[in-house]
Every structure is written in C-alpha cells, then in structure tokens.
Motif scaffolding. Structure first.
Motif, PDB file in Angstrom:
ATOM      1  N   UNK A 163      64.290 -43.258 144.463  1.00  0.00           N
ATOM      2  CA  UNK A 163      63.823 -42.761 143.169  1.00  0.00           C
ATOM      3  C   UNK A 163      64.727 -41.653 142.633  1.00  0.00           C
ATOM      4  N   UNK A 164      65.567 -41.078 143.470  1.00  0.00           N
ATOM      5  CA  UNK A 164      66.474 -40.021 143.040  1.00  0.00           C
ATOM      6  C   UNK A 164      67.765 -40.516 142.401  1.00  0.00           C
ATOM      7  N   UNK A 165      68.019 -41.812 142.462  1.00  0.00           N
ATOM      8  CA  UNK A 165      69.233 -42.365 141.856  1.00  0.00           C
ATOM      9  C   UNK A 165      69.038 -42.568 140.360  1.00  0.00           C
ATOM     10  N   UNK A 166      70.137 -42.501 139.618  1.00  0.00           N
ATOM     11  CA  UNK A 166      70.095 -42.699 138.171  1.00  0.00           C
ATOM     12  C   UNK A 166      71.255 -43.602 137.742  1.00  0.00           C
ATOM     13  N   UNK A 167      71.361 -43.808 136.457  1.00  0.00           N
ATOM     14  CA  UNK A 167      72.383 -44.672 135.871  1.00  0.00           C
ATOM     15  C   UNK A 167      73.784 -44.304 136.366  1.00  0.00           C
ATOM     16  N   UNK A 168      74.064 -43.050 136.512  1.00  0.00           N
ATOM     17  CA  UNK A 168      75.381 -42.621 136.989  1.00  0.00           C
ATOM     18  C   UNK A 168      75.697 -43.143 138.370  1.00  0.00           C
ATOM     19  N   UNK A 169      74.704 -43.163 139.269  1.00  0.00           N
ATOM     20  CA  UNK A 169      74.927 -43.686 140.617  1.00  0.00           C
ATOM     21  C   UNK A 169      75.225 -45.182 140.578  1.00  0.00           C
ATOM     22  N   UNK A 170      74.485 -45.920 139.737  1.00  0.00           N
ATOM     23  CA  UNK A 170      74.713 -47.357 139.632  1.00  0.00           C
ATOM     24  C   UNK A 170      76.100 -47.623 139.049  1.00  0.00           C
ATOM     25  N   UNK A 171      76.488 -46.889 138.032  1.00  0.00           N
ATOM     26  CA  UNK A 171      77.828 -47.057 137.447  1.00  0.00           C
ATOM     27  C   UNK A 171      78.907 -46.718 138.467  1.00  0.00           C
ATOM     28  N   UNK A 172      78.712 -45.633 139.221  1.00  0.00           N
ATOM     29  CA  UNK A 172      79.688 -45.263 140.250  1.00  0.00           C
ATOM     30  C   UNK A 172      79.816 -46.363 141.299  1.00  0.00           C
TER      31      UNK A 172
END
Length: 176
Positions: A163-172
């Motif tokens: 739940x702590x991940x966001x769009x930036x993590x997925x893009x990275x």
C-alpha cells in the motif's frame, strides 16, 4: 537453407508484388538487398568485427553481437543467427542475439491501459519521485519471456507491491 548474400540481385518488383497493374512508378525496381531488422541495425551501427555489438530500444529490446565467421552456440539462452554476408564470395558473418519482447510498449501500456502517464516522458518524471523501487518489480512478459528463458506461457506481473507504493514506483520498475 542456402545462405544468400545480403546484397546482390534477387529480382525486381512486378505486378505479383501487390502493386496495381497500372502503377509504373515501382515497376521493375531491382531488389538488391535483404537484411532482417536486427541484422540491419548491427550492420548500420558498423559492428563489423567479432565482439562488436549493438543494442536497439523500441517496442522491444534487442542485443546483437558479431561472432565472426563461425556460428557460436550460446550456453545462456541467446540465439545464434546469421548476421550478414557481403557479396557472392564473401564469408557468412554470424551473431548472437538476445531479446526482450516489451520495453517501449510497456510505457505505452502504462499510458493507454492503466492511465498512469500521459506520455512516455512522464515515466521518467514520476520515476524520479523515488530513489529506488522499494521491492516492487515489473516483469513485462506480455508475450511471454524471451532471452534467456524462452517461455511463451509466462505472463507479465507486478510483484512486491504494498500500500506504500505509488505511480512513481511502478514507473521506476517499468523503466528498470
């Protein structure tokens, strides 16, 4: 099959090539060169000597390395392939090839299917919001895994998400 030179007279365009019978512009145009996409890139990047290689990044990722005039079997899941042959009497040059089916198309998926980005450039912007992926990995096996696994039944996945991940993590993860 017979390995033909990559350059030479193969024939010419005629009405059997799918042109309208009245289209004179392309009639009798000689066909005098043939190379596959990655082989043409290897040649175009002037990787003429054994050990020289090229990478291309587009819909997929492709590495090809010139191995010289003898085919070199891979012990690591790469493909041994013909690179090119210059002239009727020229030596056949071989290569090793590794490929990933989806790279740029993964960014298109983030944009068109998930709506996480508006453009490919956005992926870099969002990815820079975090210093690392924090255990989130994206495997873009939308068409299976290519080199070195060659598993057409494999499927894409995102693993390690919290739940702590966001769009930036997925893009990275997609860029990595």
């Amino acid at each position: 099959p017979e390995i033909r030179p990559s350059s030479g007279a193969f024939g010419s365009v005629d009405s059997t090539c799918g042109l309208e019978s009245n289209d004179e512009l392309f009639r009798d145009v000689p066909l005098s060169g043939v190379l596959g996409d990655q082989q043409a890139a290897l040649f175009g990047q002037t990787a003429f000597h054994p050990g020289e290689a090229k990478n291309t990044y587009g819909t997929g990722l492709f590495l090809m390395m010139n191995t010289g005039t003898q085919p070199v079997p891979s012990a690591h899941g790469l493909l041994t392939t013909v690179a090119y042959r210059l002239g009727r009497d020229g030596d056949v040059v071989y290569a090793l090839e590794g490929s990933v089916s989806h790279s740029g198309s993964t960014l298109r998926w983030l944009r068109d299917q998930l709506g996480l980005i508006s453009s490919a450039a956005d992926s870099e912007t969002y990815a820079s919001e975090t210093s690392h992926n924090q255990g989130l990995y994206l495997v873009p096996a939308f068409s299976g895994l290519f080199s070195p696994h060659w598993n057409d039944r494999a499927r894409a996945c995102i693993v390690g998400m919290t739940a702590g991940h966001h769009r930036g993590h997925i893009c990275r993860a997609a860029l990595k």
